[in-house]
Design a protein around this motif. Structure first.
Motif, PDB file in Angstrom:
ATOM      1  N   MET A   1      -1.585 -31.651 -14.138  1.00  0.00           N
ATOM      2  CA  MET A   1      -0.202 -31.543 -13.697  1.00  0.00           C
ATOM      3  C   MET A   1       0.424 -32.936 -13.723  1.00  0.00           C
ATOM      4  O   MET A   1      -0.179 -33.910 -13.291  1.00  0.00           O
ATOM      5  CB  MET A   1      -0.168 -30.949 -12.287  1.00  0.00           C
ATOM      6  CG  MET A   1       1.132 -31.106 -11.601  1.00  0.00           C
ATOM      7  SD  MET A   1       1.305 -30.490  -9.898  1.00  0.00           S
ATOM      8  CE  MET A   1      -0.278 -30.087  -9.320  1.00  0.00           C
ATOM      9  N   SER A   2       1.626 -32.982 -14.222  1.00  0.00           N
ATOM     10  CA  SER A   2       2.308 -34.270 -14.300  1.00  0.00           C
ATOM     11  C   SER A   2       2.810 -34.682 -12.911  1.00  0.00           C
ATOM     12  O   SER A   2       3.010 -33.845 -12.024  1.00  0.00           O
ATOM     13  CB  SER A   2       3.477 -34.184 -15.277  1.00  0.00           C
ATOM     14  OG  SER A   2       4.508 -33.389 -14.735  1.00  0.00           O
ATOM     15  N   GLU A   3       3.004 -35.950 -12.745  1.00  0.00           N
ATOM     16  CA  GLU A   3       3.482 -36.487 -11.463  1.00  0.00           C
ATOM     17  C   GLU A   3       4.892 -35.982 -11.146  1.00  0.00           C
ATOM     18  O   GLU A   3       5.220 -35.727  -9.988  1.00  0.00           O
ATOM     19  CB  GLU A   3       3.447 -38.018 -11.498  1.00  0.00           C
ATOM     20  CG  GLU A   3       3.706 -38.674 -10.162  1.00  0.00           C
ATOM     21  CD  GLU A   3       2.700 -38.266  -9.071  1.00  0.00           C
ATOM     22  OE1 GLU A   3       3.128 -38.136  -7.908  1.00  0.00           O
ATOM     23  OE2 GLU A   3       1.512 -38.087  -9.373  1.00  0.00           O
ATOM     24  N   SER A   4       5.722 -35.800 -12.174  1.00  0.00           N
ATOM     25  CA  SER A   4       7.084 -35.307 -11.926  1.00  0.00           C
ATOM     26  C   SER A   4       7.059 -33.852 -11.455  1.00  0.00           C
ATOM     27  O   SER A   4       7.841 -33.476 -10.580  1.00  0.00           O
ATOM     28  CB  SER A   4       7.952 -35.461 -13.172  1.00  0.00           C
ATOM     29  OG  SER A   4       7.520 -34.587 -14.187  1.00  0.00           O
ATOM     30  N   ASN A   5       6.163 -33.024 -12.031  1.00  0.00           N
ATOM     31  CA  ASN A   5       6.024 -31.650 -11.557  1.00  0.00           C
ATOM     32  C   ASN A   5       5.572 -31.619 -10.108  1.00  0.00           C
ATOM     33  O   ASN A   5       6.061 -30.833  -9.302  1.00  0.00           O
ATOM     34  CB  ASN A   5       5.029 -30.868 -12.424  1.00  0.00           C
ATOM     35  CG  ASN A   5       5.699 -30.031 -13.473  1.00  0.00           C
ATOM     36  OD1 ASN A   5       6.914 -30.065 -13.622  1.00  0.00           O
ATOM     37  ND2 ASN A   5       4.906 -29.294 -14.213  1.00  0.00           N
ATOM     38  N   ARG A   6       4.601 -32.458  -9.766  1.00  0.00           N
ATOM     39  CA  ARG A   6       4.098 -32.524  -8.393  1.00  0.00           C
ATOM     40  C   ARG A   6       5.238 -32.896  -7.439  1.00  0.00           C
ATOM     41  O   ARG A   6       5.406 -32.283  -6.396  1.00  0.00           O
ATOM     42  CB  ARG A   6       2.959 -33.535  -8.296  1.00  0.00           C
ATOM     43  CG  ARG A   6       2.443 -33.692  -6.885  1.00  0.00           C
ATOM     44  CD  ARG A   6       1.310 -34.704  -6.822  1.00  0.00           C
ATOM     45  NE  ARG A   6       1.006 -35.077  -5.461  1.00  0.00           N
ATOM     46  CZ  ARG A   6       0.451 -34.285  -4.565  1.00  0.00           C
ATOM     47  NH1 ARG A   6       0.122 -33.065  -4.874  1.00  0.00           N
ATOM     48  NH2 ARG A   6       0.223 -34.712  -3.339  1.00  0.00           N
ATOM     49  N   LYS A   7       6.019 -33.878  -7.821  1.00  0.00           N
ATOM     50  CA  LYS A   7       7.138 -34.320  -6.980  1.00  0.00           C
ATOM     51  C   LYS A   7       8.149 -33.190  -6.794  1.00  0.00           C
ATOM     52  O   LYS A   7       8.647 -32.963  -5.687  1.00  0.00           O
ATOM     53  CB  LYS A   7       7.795 -35.544  -7.615  1.00  0.00           C
ATOM     54  CG  LYS A   7       8.869 -36.193  -6.770  1.00  0.00           C
ATOM     55  CD  LYS A   7       9.329 -37.472  -7.421  1.00  0.00           C
ATOM     56  CE  LYS A   7      10.394 -38.238  -6.745  1.00  0.00           C
ATOM     57  NZ  LYS A   7      11.066 -37.758  -5.629  1.00  0.00           N
ATOM     58  N   TYR A  36       6.506 -22.052 -11.744  1.00  0.00           N
ATOM     59  CA  TYR A  36       5.313 -22.869 -11.540  1.00  0.00           C
ATOM     60  C   TYR A  36       4.090 -21.981 -11.421  1.00  0.00           C
ATOM     61  O   TYR A  36       4.130 -20.935 -10.798  1.00  0.00           O
ATOM     62  CB  TYR A  36       5.454 -23.743 -10.290  1.00  0.00           C
ATOM     63  CG  TYR A  36       6.585 -24.742 -10.412  1.00  0.00           C
ATOM     64  CD1 TYR A  36       6.447 -25.859 -11.219  1.00  0.00           C
ATOM     65  CD2 TYR A  36       7.787 -24.542  -9.756  1.00  0.00           C
ATOM     66  CE1 TYR A  36       7.487 -26.770 -11.361  1.00  0.00           C
ATOM     67  CE2 TYR A  36       8.829 -25.433  -9.892  1.00  0.00           C
ATOM     68  CZ  TYR A  36       8.671 -26.549 -10.694  1.00  0.00           C
ATOM     69  OH  TYR A  36       9.697 -27.429 -10.840  1.00  0.00           O
ATOM     70  N   GLU A  40      -1.062 -24.836 -10.155  1.00  0.00           N
ATOM     71  CA  GLU A  40      -0.362 -26.089  -9.856  1.00  0.00           C
ATOM     72  C   GLU A  40       0.044 -26.157  -8.384  1.00  0.00           C
ATOM     73  O   GLU A  40      -0.038 -27.214  -7.767  1.00  0.00           O
ATOM     74  CB  GLU A  40       0.925 -26.208 -10.677  1.00  0.00           C
ATOM     75  CG  GLU A  40       0.761 -26.481 -12.134  1.00  0.00           C
ATOM     76  CD  GLU A  40       2.111 -26.616 -12.821  1.00  0.00           C
ATOM     77  OE1 GLU A  40       2.361 -27.665 -13.412  1.00  0.00           O
ATOM     78  OE2 GLU A  40       2.906 -25.648 -12.741  1.00  0.00           O
TER      79      GLU A  40
END
Length: 152
Positions: A1-7, A36, A40
């Motif tokens: 998972m990308s950091e932007s998705n997590r944010k 989502y 994730e």
């Protein structure tokens, strides 16, 4: 998972919980609607649970308080909470914490809808009993409310 998705997911969960309590199932469903994957979102939701930011116990208590304020009985409340996958033990604990008097609530709901007079004929009695049953009250609570003052 990308950091932007997590944010984005963290931000979405934070906004949901800032407005009101949500169950874990409800948060998962709302995030799924936004596109989502559960793979994730599940670890992030677990972080919120571990930090006690999201709590099914608090959600259940809030639902109990809301149900009592809206004049809903225990059966309907339990059905609503079961739809959110809240366990029976959590539901029982939340009801115990709030400790509503279901008999008096049934009486107040009946009086608010139909007035203080007890029903005279069979048709009115059935109508009031069906209304209270729809609202989720148990039979003995309905009988109490129909009698009007709690006497036999």
């Amino acid at each position: 998972m990308s950091e932007s998705n997590r944010k984005i997911i963290v931000d979405a969960i934070t906004r949901m919980l800032a407005r009101r309590e949500h169950s874990m199932v409800e948060i998962t469903a709302k995030l799924s609607q936004k596109g989502y994957e559960e793979s994730e979102t599940a670890p992030i939701i677990d972080e919120f649970r571990e930090a006690n930011i999201q709590s099914d116990e608090r959600f259940a208590e809030a639902m109990v308080r809301s149900a009592v304020a809206r004049g809903r009985g225990p059966r309907r409340l339990k059905a609503d909470l079961s739809q959110h996958d809240v366990s029976d033990s959590v539901i029982s604990q939340a009801i115990k914490e709030v400790a509503p008097d279901w008999f008096e609530l049934a009486l107040r709901v009946r009086v608010k809808k139909f007035g203080p007079a007890t029903p005279d004929d069979f048709k009115d009695r059935q109508k009031q009993m069906q209304f209270l049953q729809y609202r989720g009250f148990a039979q003995e609570q309905i009988q109490y409310a129909i009698r009007g003052d709690g006497t036999e």
